[in-house]
Design a protein around this motif. Structure first.
Motif, PDB file in Angstrom:
ATOM      1  N   LEU A  93       0.820  -1.218   0.000  1.00  0.00           N
ATOM      2  CA  LEU A  93       0.000   0.000   0.000  1.00  0.00           C
ATOM      3  C   LEU A  93       0.852   1.265   0.000  1.00  0.00           C
ATOM      4  CD1 LEU A  93      -2.871  -1.064   2.421  1.00  0.00           C
ATOM      5  CD2 LEU A  93      -2.980  -0.804  -0.072  1.00  0.00           C
ATOM      6  N   ILE A  94       1.926   1.279   0.769  1.00  0.00           N
ATOM      7  CA  ILE A  94       2.812   2.450   0.800  1.00  0.00           C
ATOM      8  C   ILE A  94       3.431   2.686  -0.574  1.00  0.00           C
ATOM      9  CG2 ILE A  94       4.996   3.337   1.729  1.00  0.00           C
ATOM     10  CD1 ILE A  94       4.175   1.960   4.416  1.00  0.00           C
ATOM     11  N   ILE A  95       3.934   1.641  -1.193  1.00  0.00           N
ATOM     12  CA  ILE A  95       4.551   1.776  -2.520  1.00  0.00           C
ATOM     13  C   ILE A  95       3.508   2.174  -3.555  1.00  0.00           C
ATOM     14  CG2 ILE A  95       5.729   0.517  -4.376  1.00  0.00           C
ATOM     15  CD1 ILE A  95       7.472   1.350  -1.929  1.00  0.00           C
ATOM     16  N   PHE A  96       2.318   1.617  -3.442  1.00  0.00           N
ATOM     17  CA  PHE A  96       1.231   1.996  -4.350  1.00  0.00           C
ATOM     18  C   PHE A  96       0.928   3.485  -4.214  1.00  0.00           C
ATOM     19  CE2 PHE A  96      -3.299   2.734  -5.138  1.00  0.00           C
ATOM     20  CZ  PHE A  96      -3.383   2.319  -6.458  1.00  0.00           C
ATOM     21  N   LEU A  97       0.809   3.966  -2.990  1.00  0.00           N
ATOM     22  CA  LEU A  97       0.504   5.388  -2.760  1.00  0.00           C
ATOM     23  C   LEU A  97       1.649   6.288  -3.221  1.00  0.00           C
ATOM     24  CD1 LEU A  97      -1.278   5.158   0.703  1.00  0.00           C
ATOM     25  CD2 LEU A  97      -2.323   5.680  -1.528  1.00  0.00           C
ATOM     26  N   ILE A  98       2.867   5.890  -2.941  1.00  0.00           N
ATOM     27  CA  ILE A  98       4.019   6.675  -3.408  1.00  0.00           C
ATOM     28  C   ILE A  98       4.007   6.764  -4.931  1.00  0.00           C
ATOM     29  CG2 ILE A  98       6.545   6.668  -3.643  1.00  0.00           C
ATOM     30  CD1 ILE A  98       6.646   5.560  -0.752  1.00  0.00           C
ATOM     31  N   SER A  99       3.771   5.628  -5.586  1.00  0.00           N
ATOM     32  CA  SER A  99       3.738   5.608  -7.053  1.00  0.00           C
ATOM     33  C   SER A  99       2.587   6.439  -7.601  1.00  0.00           C
ATOM     34  CB  SER A  99       3.602   4.175  -7.558  1.00  0.00           C
ATOM     35  OG  SER A  99       4.692   3.402  -7.146  1.00  0.00           O
ATOM     36  N   LYS A 100       1.477   6.449  -6.889  1.00  0.00           N
ATOM     37  CA  LYS A 100       0.296   7.188  -7.338  1.00  0.00           C
ATOM     38  C   LYS A 100       0.499   8.701  -7.237  1.00  0.00           C
ATOM     39  CE  LYS A 100      -4.433   7.345  -7.737  1.00  0.00           C
ATOM     40  NZ  LYS A 100      -4.716   7.710  -9.086  1.00  0.00           N
ATOM     41  N   PHE A 101       1.101   9.148  -6.138  1.00  0.00           N
ATOM     42  CA  PHE A 101       1.200  10.583  -5.890  1.00  0.00           C
ATOM     43  C   PHE A 101       2.550  11.183  -6.268  1.00  0.00           C
ATOM     44  CE2 PHE A 101      -2.192   9.206  -2.997  1.00  0.00           C
ATOM     45  CZ  PHE A 101      -3.212   9.991  -3.507  1.00  0.00           C
TER      46      PHE A 101
END
Length: 190
Positions: A158-166
């Motif tokens: 989830l952290i990597i997903f959010l970092i990649s998203k934003f």
């Protein structure tokens, strides 16, 4: 030893011939062949191999072939497996480069290319789904018995997903390094 080298070459040549879409699309066939040949003890070890192959410079398929070849037969095995996985692409690209301009407007060629386009993202999504189930939920071979929830892996995902998203312009190297750091933090090496 010679028979193992021939088997390494043949297996990775076969993988190189029958997969389209790059390294990620090769994962299901690599998994099947490497496990079938007994070159890894479990899919968990293969997932570790894949993580290492993806984290190191170079094409994924070459890295995984080199790694498996080295594990099985040392440096010569690494060279043979790598040559096996690269040779089909090399031959196919030479043929395509020679013939593509002549046949690119052919309706059968166009139909073939349009037909294989949806396969590649489907294969990649399938592999991602299986890896998520194995890594985050500890589900092996999609059998839901002994279901355990891996909170640490889910948090990292989830952290990597959010970092990649934003953080749209984040370089992939930074994402890999952040993932590695989070893995060290979550799994107790710090």
């Amino acid at each position: 030893m010679i028979s193992l080298l021939i088997k390494l070459f043949y297996t990775f040549f076969y993988i190189g011939v029958f997969t389209f879409g790059g390294g990620y699309a090769m994962i299901p066939l690599i998994t099947q062949e490497v496990v079938r040949n007994g070159w890894v003890e479990s899919t968990d070890i293969l997932i570790d191999f894949i993580a290492i192959a993806e984290s190191t410079p170079g094409p994924f398929a070459v890295n995984i072939a080199t790694f498996i070849g080295f594990e099985q037969a040392g440096i010569l095995g690494a060279v043979i497996a790598t040559f096996g996985v690269v040779l089909p692409s090399f031959i196919i690209i030479l043929i395509i480069a020679k013939l593509f301009t002549k046949f690119s407007s052919n309706k059968y060629v166009q139909g073939f290319l349009k037909g294989i386009r949806p396969i590649v993202p489907g294969i990649i999504l399938s592999v991602a789904f299986v890896f998520i189930l194995r890594s985050v939920f500890s589900i092996e071979d999609l059998q839901f018995s002994d279901f355990t929830f891996e909170v640490g892996s889910l948090a990292i995902f989830l952290i990597i997903f959010l970092i990649s998203k934003f953080w749209k312009k984040a370089h992939p190297v930074y994402i890999v390094l952040i993932s590695a750091a989070l893995g060290l933090i979550v799994y107790g090496l710090f």
